[in-house]
Write a protein that holds these residues in place. Structure first.
Motif, PDB file in Angstrom:
ATOM      1  N   MET A   1       0.839  -1.194   0.000  1.00 44.80           N
ATOM      2  CA  MET A   1       0.000   0.000   0.000  1.00 44.80           C
ATOM      3  C   MET A   1       0.881   1.255   0.000  1.00 44.80           C
ATOM      4  SD  MET A   1      -2.949   1.186   2.725  1.00 44.80           S
ATOM      5  CE  MET A   1      -3.858  -0.345   2.450  1.00 44.80           C
ATOM      6  N   THR A   2       0.503   2.213  -0.831  1.00 46.07           N
ATOM      7  CA  THR A   2       1.287   3.435  -0.962  1.00 46.07           C
ATOM      8  C   THR A   2       1.194   4.298   0.287  1.00 46.07           C
ATOM      9  OG1 THR A   2       0.926   3.447  -3.348  1.00 46.07           O
ATOM     10  CG2 THR A   2       1.594   5.524  -2.335  1.00 46.07           C
ATOM     11  N   LEU A   3       2.307   4.916   0.629  1.00 42.86           N
ATOM     12  CA  LEU A   3       2.338   5.885   1.718  1.00 42.86           C
ATOM     13  C   LEU A   3       2.200   7.289   1.144  1.00 42.86           C
ATOM     14  CD1 LEU A   3       5.349   4.409   3.720  1.00 42.86           C
ATOM     15  CD2 LEU A   3       2.932   4.187   4.294  1.00 42.86           C
ATOM     16  N   THR A   4       1.614   8.181   1.914  1.00 48.75           N
ATOM     17  CA  THR A   4       1.438   9.558   1.457  1.00 48.75           C
ATOM     18  C   THR A   4       1.980  10.537   2.492  1.00 48.75           C
ATOM     19  OG1 THR A   4      -0.793   9.649   2.414  1.00 48.75           O
ATOM     20  CG2 THR A   4      -0.608   9.008   0.093  1.00 48.75           C
ATOM     21  N   TRP A 305      14.957  -1.644   5.672  1.00 48.68           N
ATOM     22  CA  TRP A 305      13.736  -1.001   6.152  1.00 48.68           C
ATOM     23  C   TRP A 305      13.505   0.321   5.428  1.00 48.68           C
ATOM     24  CZ3 TRP A 305      11.690   3.285   8.509  1.00 48.68           C
ATOM     25  CH2 TRP A 305      10.427   3.126   9.128  1.00 48.68           C
ATOM     26  N   SER A 306      14.530   1.146   5.327  1.00 41.89           N
ATOM     27  CA  SER A 306      14.387   2.466   4.694  1.00 41.89           C
ATOM     28  C   SER A 306      14.018   2.344   3.224  1.00 41.89           C
ATOM     29  CB  SER A 306      15.686   3.262   4.841  1.00 41.89           C
ATOM     30  OG  SER A 306      15.970   3.566   6.189  1.00 41.89           O
ATOM     31  N   VAL A 307      14.679   1.447   2.501  1.00 44.83           N
ATOM     32  CA  VAL A 307      14.408   1.278   1.073  1.00 44.83           C
ATOM     33  C   VAL A 307      12.974   0.816   0.851  1.00 44.83           C
ATOM     34  CG1 VAL A 307      14.974  -0.110  -0.960  1.00 44.83           C
ATOM     35  CG2 VAL A 307      16.810   0.894   0.407  1.00 44.83           C
ATOM     36  N   HIS A 308      12.498  -0.092   1.674  1.00 41.88           N
ATOM     37  CA  HIS A 308      11.119  -0.575   1.544  1.00 41.88           C
ATOM     38  C   HIS A 308      10.123   0.570   1.749  1.00 41.88           C
ATOM     39  CE1 HIS A 308       7.859  -3.614   1.893  1.00 41.88           C
ATOM     40  NE2 HIS A 308       7.330  -2.729   2.727  1.00 41.88           N
ATOM     41  N   VAL A 309      10.345   1.388   2.777  1.00 38.65           N
ATOM     42  CA  VAL A 309       9.424   2.490   3.056  1.00 38.65           C
ATOM     43  C   VAL A 309       9.444   3.514   1.922  1.00 38.65           C
ATOM     44  CG1 VAL A 309       8.893   4.384   4.635  1.00 38.65           C
ATOM     45  CG2 VAL A 309       9.604   2.167   5.546  1.00 38.65           C
ATOM     46  N   VAL A 310      10.622   3.808   1.391  1.00 38.38           N
ATOM     47  CA  VAL A 310      10.714   4.776   0.296  1.00 38.38           C
ATOM     48  C   VAL A 310      10.052   4.232  -0.962  1.00 38.38           C
ATOM     49  CG1 VAL A 310      12.316   5.974  -1.256  1.00 38.38           C
ATOM     50  CG2 VAL A 310      12.747   5.955   1.204  1.00 38.38           C
ATOM     51  N   ARG A 311      10.185   2.955  -1.211  1.00 38.77           N
ATOM     52  CA  ARG A 311       9.498   2.361  -2.367  1.00 38.77           C
ATOM     53  C   ARG A 311       7.985   2.487  -2.228  1.00 38.77           C
ATOM     54  NH1 ARG A 311      11.045  -3.412  -4.057  1.00 38.77           N
ATOM     55  NH2 ARG A 311       9.866  -2.719  -5.893  1.00 38.77           N
ATOM     56  N   ARG A 312       7.483   2.323  -1.021  1.00 41.59           N
ATOM     57  CA  ARG A 312       6.050   2.529  -0.798  1.00 41.59           C
ATOM     58  C   ARG A 312       5.688   4.002  -1.000  1.00 41.59           C
ATOM     59  NH1 ARG A 312       3.783   0.304   4.712  1.00 41.59           N
ATOM     60  NH2 ARG A 312       1.885   1.031   3.662  1.00 41.59           N
ATOM     61  N   LEU A 313       6.541   4.886  -0.551  1.00 40.65           N
ATOM     62  CA  LEU A 313       6.298   6.310  -0.710  1.00 40.65           C
ATOM     63  C   LEU A 313       6.267   6.713  -2.180  1.00 40.65           C
ATOM     64  CD1 LEU A 313       5.977   9.072   0.730  1.00 40.65           C
ATOM     65  CD2 LEU A 313       8.473   9.226   0.799  1.00 40.65           C
ATOM     66  N   ARG A 314       7.118   6.080  -2.971  1.00 42.41           N
ATOM     67  CA  ARG A 314       7.210   6.388  -4.403  1.00 42.41           C
ATOM     68  C   ARG A 314       6.233   5.550  -5.241  1.00 42.41           C
ATOM     69  NH1 ARG A 314      13.878   6.444  -4.944  1.00 42.41           N
ATOM     70  NH2 ARG A 314      14.211   8.420  -3.843  1.00 42.41           N
ATOM     71  N   SER A 315       5.351   4.805  -4.571  1.00 43.02           N
ATOM     72  CA  SER A 315       4.355   3.961  -5.238  1.00 43.02           C
ATOM     73  C   SER A 315       4.995   2.893  -6.131  1.00 43.02           C
ATOM     74  CB  SER A 315       3.397   4.815  -6.085  1.00 43.02           C
ATOM     75  OG  SER A 315       2.740   5.774  -5.273  1.00 43.02           O
TER      76      SER A 315
END
Length: 317
Positions: A1-4, A305-315
């Protein structure tokens, strides 16, 4: 799921707005966030609601953009303060800062600053399943505490005590292990409540021993505040003297010095009271400045962890 990322508004303080600027740079394709675009975003919200203090009246319109620009200037000043706090041009701040923009540096995936920024904004559950960012932050805090005492080159040591522990040990076992590593103290077992304890608010211990392995050494006791409830009540939970008197005997003298670690940037207006309540404060910038870009055993886990979160942020996932 994308983060915003939440839409910026003048109802946010400068710390939250500076976080938005940094997150926008991380999210964008070119890795940049501009002062002009940030000012436009603030102006578009029409959010001068926090300025006049009259919540019963419609929000005044920032027609000329003067108020929006002032809010943006304050947030940009916070960005510049962060760069200096992280060590300046040669430090560990993960963005290049100019008068008009910030640009994400190469190697951001390894940055302790980026890890803490993402943890602050998106919380413990933003990363991949099975990861424990609270433990990663605790380890980063322990490394910062050790470096504050001079690091390995000066014989400083640290111990991650927070519950739950990766090895599954209970309170008494962990406390015994700490005493053994420090070569001082022993666990008091005369209070039956000790069997119910998890960490008694102690997350991080750092100390600088002497070669004689005797007591009377500098010891730091620290607590980590990762969640949103890091405020005044959390700041005063850890009381080193109480911890020592309840659970320890022999050797923990003088009284350990209290520290508090938080992955966010503390607002300047709150710095004095936060320090009074929490002891020596290690916020995002202080932790980043003192650990640099460490090649420690948790580096790969923080990167993942950081790369996964950024990938979600970038959709991207």
């Amino acid at each position: 799921m994308t983060l915003t990322i939440p839409v910026p508004s003048v109802s946010h303080d400068r710390v939250e707005l500076a976080d938005w600027i940094e997150l926008e740079a991380i999210q964008s394709e070119d890795g940049a966030s501009s002062f002009v675009e940030f000012t436009r975003q603030i102006h578009m919200t029409g959010s001068t609601d926090a300025m006049d203090g009259d919540m019963d009246q419609p929000d005044p319109v920032d027609v000329g953009g003067e108020q929006s620009e002032q809010v943006a200037l304050d947030a940009w000043a916070e960005i510049e303060r962060r760069q200096k706090a992280c060590g300046g041009d040669d430090g560990s701040y993960p963005f290049d800062v100019t008068a008009g923009s910030i640009v994400l540096k190469q190697g951001w995936q390894e940055s302790p600053y980026v890890f803490q920024l993402l943890l602050t904004q998106f919380g413990l559950k933003a990363g991949p399943i099975g990861t424990f960012p609270e433990r990663l932050f605790e380890h980063l805090a322990a490394l910062a505490a050790s470096n504050y005492l001079g690091g390995n080159s000066n014989g400083a040591r640290f111990y991650c005590f927070g519950f739950p522990r990766p090895d599954g040990t209970g309170f008494v076992t962990a406390l015994n292990a700490l005493c053994q590593q420090m070569h001082v103290g022993r666990v008091r077992l005369d209070d039956p409540k000790i069997k119910l304890e998890k960490d008694s608010h102690l997350d991080v211990v750092a100390w600088r021993p002497f070669r004689d392995n005797q007591s009377s050494q500098l010891v730091l006791f620290g607590q980590c505040g990762v969640g949103d409830n890091w405020g005044r009540e959390k700041l005063v939970e850890l009381q080193p003297r109480n911890f020592r008197e309840k659970w320890l005997a022999d050797g923990f003298y003088p009284e350990p010095v209290r520290m508090f670690f938080v992955p966010r940037c503390v607002e300047q207006r709150d710095w004095r009271t936060t320090s009074i309540d929490g002891g020596i404060i290690f916020d995002r910038c202080r932790i980043t400045e003192i650990v640099g870009n460490p090649d420690d055993e948790e580096r790969k886990a923080r990167r993942k962890w950081s790369v996964h979160v950024v990938r979600r942020l970038r959709s991207e996932i």
